[in-house]
Motif scaffolding. Structure first.
Motif, short mmCIF file in Angstrom:
data_model
loop_
_atom_site.label_atom_id
_atom_site.label_comp_id
_atom_site.label_asym_id
_atom_site.label_seq_id
_atom_site.Cartn_x
_atom_site.Cartn_y
_atom_site.Cartn_z
N ALA A 133 37.66 19.82 -28.05
CA ALA A 133 36.77 18.66 -28.14
C ALA A 133 35.99 18.44 -26.85
O ALA A 133 34.85 17.97 -26.88
N LEU A 134 36.58 18.80 -25.71
CA LEU A 134 35.95 18.54 -24.41
C LEU A 134 35.24 19.76 -23.81
O LEU A 134 34.49 19.62 -22.84
N ARG A 135 35.45 20.94 -24.37
CA ARG A 135 34.91 22.18 -23.80
C ARG A 135 33.40 22.12 -23.57
O ARG A 135 32.91 22.58 -22.55
N ASN A 136 32.66 21.57 -24.49
CA ASN A 136 31.20 21.57 -24.37
C ASN A 136 30.65 20.41 -23.55
O ASN A 136 29.46 20.37 -23.26
N GLU A 137 31.51 19.47 -23.15
CA GLU A 137 31.05 18.33 -22.37
C GLU A 137 31.06 18.58 -20.86
O GLU A 137 30.45 17.83 -20.11
N TYR A 138 31.77 19.60 -20.41
CA TYR A 138 31.94 19.85 -18.98
C TYR A 138 31.64 21.30 -18.64
O TYR A 138 31.87 22.20 -19.45
N ASP A 139 31.19 21.51 -17.39
CA ASP A 139 31.03 22.88 -16.90
C ASP A 139 32.40 23.52 -16.68
O ASP A 139 32.60 24.69 -16.98
N TYR A 140 33.33 22.70 -16.13
CA TYR A 140 34.68 23.20 -15.87
C TYR A 140 35.70 22.12 -16.22
O TYR A 140 35.49 20.94 -15.95
N ILE A 141 36.82 22.56 -16.77
CA ILE A 141 37.97 21.69 -16.99
C ILE A 141 39.11 22.32 -16.18
O ILE A 141 39.56 23.42 -16.48
#
Length: 183
Positions: A118-126
């Protein structure tokens, strides 16, 4: 030093590798300090970064950042996860909502996998600060859903045989090891 680490980190990643975990063999090797400062260095480089405080038994990222949890604006992701927006560092920190009842299933495959996707496309890096994988299996659950990992070792603090054993356990998850940081 962290700008150099940031540049090596960015050049070491493949294009699709966004979820990176940091781990160590034992507590006290500086893993949280290294991953938090790497997250800040990436944010200073105009990258959107989510730092996941993945050590649910000893969460320490907000304390390291010297941020009062009561003074932070939160965004709820799910019942189990919330994100603190730390404007001072241009950084987002995912904090666990853990109780004794949900502690054992907190990092089950469905929860962590769905959250990362769910968060992969919201951030450059997690970046995920995990507990030491030499002690607790949480890091191995997270490794099943992360794209790559790096290992923090405190100089002259842990026997080489323990480091090798921990790395063998981590590699059994088929995660790509980016390298190590000697603290």
């Amino acid at each position: 030093a962290f700008r150099v680490l940031r540049n090596v980190f960015i050049s070491s990643l493949n294009e699709n590798e966004k979820i990176i975990m940091a781990t160590s063999s034992v507590p006290g090797e500086g893993k949280t300090t290294v991953v938090t400062n790497l997250a800040i260095a990436l944010a200073d480089h105009n990258k959107t970064v989510l730092l996941v405080d993945g050590d649910i038994r000893h969460p320490s990222v907000l304390a390291l950042l010297n941020v009062d949890p009561e003074e932070v604006e939160y965004k709820t992701v799910t019942d189990t996860y919330k994100i603190a927006c730390i404007e001072k560092y241009r950084l987002s920190v995912l904090l666990p909502e853990v109780s004794k009842e949900n502690e054992s299933g907190y990092f089950n495959s469905a929860n962590i996998g769905n959250m990362f996707e769910a968060l992969r496309n919201e951030y450059d890096y997690i970046l995920v600060d995990t507990p030491p994988c030499g002690l607790i299996s949480d890091a191995l659950f997270i490794a099943q859903h992360a794209d790559a990992a790096f290992f923090v070792m405190y100089q002259d603090a842990v026997r080489i045989s323990r480091i090798r054993s921990t790395l063998d356990s981590l590699m059994s998850t088929d995660i790509r090891i980016l390298g190590g940081v000697l603290n």
